[in-house]
Design a protein around this motif. Sequence first.
Motif, mmCIF file in Angstrom:
data_model
loop_
_atom_site.group_PDB
_atom_site.id
_atom_site.type_symbol
_atom_site.label_atom_id
_atom_site.label_comp_id
_atom_site.label_asym_id
_atom_site.label_seq_id
_atom_site.Cartn_x
_atom_site.Cartn_y
_atom_site.Cartn_z
ATOM 1 N N GLN A 273 0.833 -1.200 0.000
ATOM 2 C CA GLN A 273 0.000 0.000 0.000
ATOM 3 C C GLN A 273 0.880 1.267 0.000
ATOM 4 O O GLN A 273 1.854 1.347 0.734
ATOM 5 C CB GLN A 273 -0.888 -0.012 1.234
ATOM 6 N N ALA A 274 0.547 2.194 -0.880
ATOM 7 C CA ALA A 274 1.352 3.420 -1.004
ATOM 8 C C ALA A 274 0.423 4.622 -1.131
ATOM 9 O O ALA A 274 -0.680 4.501 -1.660
ATOM 10 C CB ALA A 274 2.240 3.335 -2.247
ATOM 11 N N ALA A 275 0.919 5.778 -0.648
ATOM 12 C CA ALA A 275 0.118 7.008 -0.744
ATOM 13 C C ALA A 275 0.684 7.881 -1.867
ATOM 14 O O ALA A 275 1.896 8.066 -1.958
ATOM 15 C CB ALA A 275 0.173 7.763 0.569
ATOM 16 N N ARG A 291 4.621 7.465 -1.551
ATOM 17 C CA ARG A 291 5.285 7.307 -0.253
ATOM 18 C C ARG A 291 4.855 5.950 0.280
ATOM 19 O O ARG A 291 3.679 5.697 0.517
ATOM 20 C CB ARG A 291 4.843 8.447 0.662
ATOM 21 N N VAL A 292 5.861 5.067 0.390
ATOM 22 C CA VAL A 292 5.571 3.699 0.821
ATOM 23 C C VAL A 292 6.413 3.409 2.055
ATOM 24 O O VAL A 292 7.653 3.426 1.970
ATOM 25 C CB VAL A 292 5.951 2.665 -0.274
ATOM 26 N N ALA A 293 5.779 3.170 3.155
ATOM 27 C CA ALA A 293 6.461 2.826 4.407
ATOM 28 C C ALA A 293 7.672 3.747 4.646
ATOM 29 O O ALA A 293 8.790 3.278 4.886
ATOM 30 C CB ALA A 293 6.900 1.354 4.377
ATOM 31 N N GLY A 294 7.453 5.040 4.494
ATOM 32 C CA GLY A 294 8.508 6.022 4.776
ATOM 33 C C GLY A 294 9.523 6.183 3.661
ATOM 34 O O GLY A 294 10.494 6.920 3.807
ATOM 35 N N THR A 312 -4.769 6.340 -2.379
ATOM 36 C CA THR A 312 -4.005 5.194 -1.888
ATOM 37 C C THR A 312 -3.982 4.146 -2.994
ATOM 38 O O THR A 312 -5.020 3.830 -3.583
ATOM 39 C CB THR A 312 -4.673 4.613 -0.628
ATOM 40 N N VAL A 313 -2.779 3.669 -3.320
ATOM 41 C CA VAL A 313 -2.640 2.664 -4.386
ATOM 42 C C VAL A 313 -1.779 1.517 -3.851
ATOM 43 O O VAL A 313 -1.291 1.564 -2.721
ATOM 44 C CB VAL A 313 -1.969 3.268 -5.643
#
Lengths: 336, 266
Positions: A273-275, A291-294, A312-313
């Motif tokens: 999951q990424a924003a 932005r994925v896990a920082g 969110t993708v």
Amino acid sequence: MSAVRLAGLRKDYDGVPAVRGLELEVAEGELLVVLGPSGCGKSTVLRLVAGLEEATDGRILIGDRDVTRLAPGRRNVSMVFQSYALFPHMTAAENIGFGLVVREVRRAEVCERVGRAAALAGCAHLLARRPAQLSGGERQRIALARALVREPDVFLLDEPLSNLDAELRAQTRAELKKLHARVGATMLYVTHDQVEALTLGQRIAVLRDGELQQLGTPDEIWGKPANRFVGRFVGTPAMNILDSGAVLGLETPFGAEVGVRPEHVVLGEEGVQAAVSLVELIGSEALVHLRVAGTELVARVPAETRHLPGDTVRSSARREHVHLYDAETGERLPWR
Amino acid sequence: MLGAAAVVAVVALPVAFLIGGSLRQPGLPPPRTPELIPDTFEFGNYERATELVGLGRAALNSFLVAAVSAPLSVLVASWAGFALVLLRPRARSTILAASLLALMVPLTALLVPRFALYRSLGLVDTFAPLVAPALVGTSPIYVLVFYVAFSRLPPELFDACRLEAASPFQVWSRVALPLVRPVAVAVGLLAFVLSWGNFLDPLVYLHDRDLFTLPLALRSLAQLDPTNYPLLLAGAVIATAPVVAIFLVAQRFFLHEHRGAGWLGR
């Protein structure tokens, strides 16, 4: 035409190395592109081959001749300069024929060879004009004709397209490729433009801080970058370098960094999951900043997917598109 | 605009007084206030001044000396300036420093040793001492002017010449000098004017009246009594006119440069 071999070529300026023990071989009739960022020593390499700079160490061979200590005029090389270096007080014809005139070639032969070179470079209609009366592209053709007229062993081209606008650059690039195919000359072409390198070069030598990073075909340079630098330098936007494959849902070895090109990042139903933080539309494509896990990540997707900031993708990548690099040395690692 | 007018006035007024004064009736007491236009024009002053001290012969002598000195100065100074560009930086710095040092030495300080030298060579009372300085470019300043002009040319032009196996002389004659033509014309003009107006050297080296140059002949006119100053001014007009004419002819050369749109593709 002759092959060129650089054996342990080194150039220092006041003790500061600009070229460090370069080993490079250009095959007879090959167009080899030296690619690298500003200050990497690529123009110095060209000037060393031309004889305009004196090598600190190493050898330069053109065919069977060791030309390392020969004067530029005795190496039988031609050079197209970034600024074209046309003589402003001479006509195009005089510029092209300059090398023949100073070598005291017969007038009739000079005229005949100038005409032939100009026709080959597509500037036969410009011969009576002076450089100030020519456009950038036309000046470039005159510079090419001047290089062609002597029928040298090697052509050296120092960022010859950098002064042209984008449209003319693309057109001239194609013409250069055709010209090389026609004359079959050995060419050493220096550029910082990866598109030029990938489209023109039969092989590409990537340079960084005076050191050869990778030598290979455009496919190899693009598909299997030898290290993190090559991976990031070749490609726009640059390759994503991630601390681990977890961001893409892949298991990768400990101590290995992961490189993935933006066009190989898949946004869909699967993956992590990424924003979406930013979307840049570039015609038919969009660059989606995630932005994925920082971790920051860029994906290149078709424009019609229409992601919006805040969406969110899920991001993923196929294993064969993911490159592994040693986190410390930056060298390419194999998948196991 | 106002500044330009002031400059023109500063230059033009003395010239106007010179021409006006040269046409005044000789033998009259000098005017108490500056007189721009005389009551009557006496054009015969020019003929009398010429006959009195042999201005024609002196002008020819001056012309001969200047016609040799000026091109020779340009030739040698441009060679020296070009050589400086080709030198390695350390050697170049040393020579530049030496040239600047040479500029500091007043010419009058060298007058006696130079006279002794030319006398020992048997060259006194010949034009050789007047022309000889041109063999070293006349003045270090001319060499420096050429050096600056050549060093402003893009180095790629010289690189292109080296690749074409052009000799230094070919690079100088076919590329470098034509590209600094305005500078060459300006230096030539300066050298011509310097030689034309040179008073001290002819005074020291020339004793035979047949060899006198214009400044020496004018000096003879200056010895006339004050009522005959129109003759001196007529001589001064005769001495000035050729320089002005040469400047007018030459100005189109140093106002034209090859640089313009397309200079080196930039």
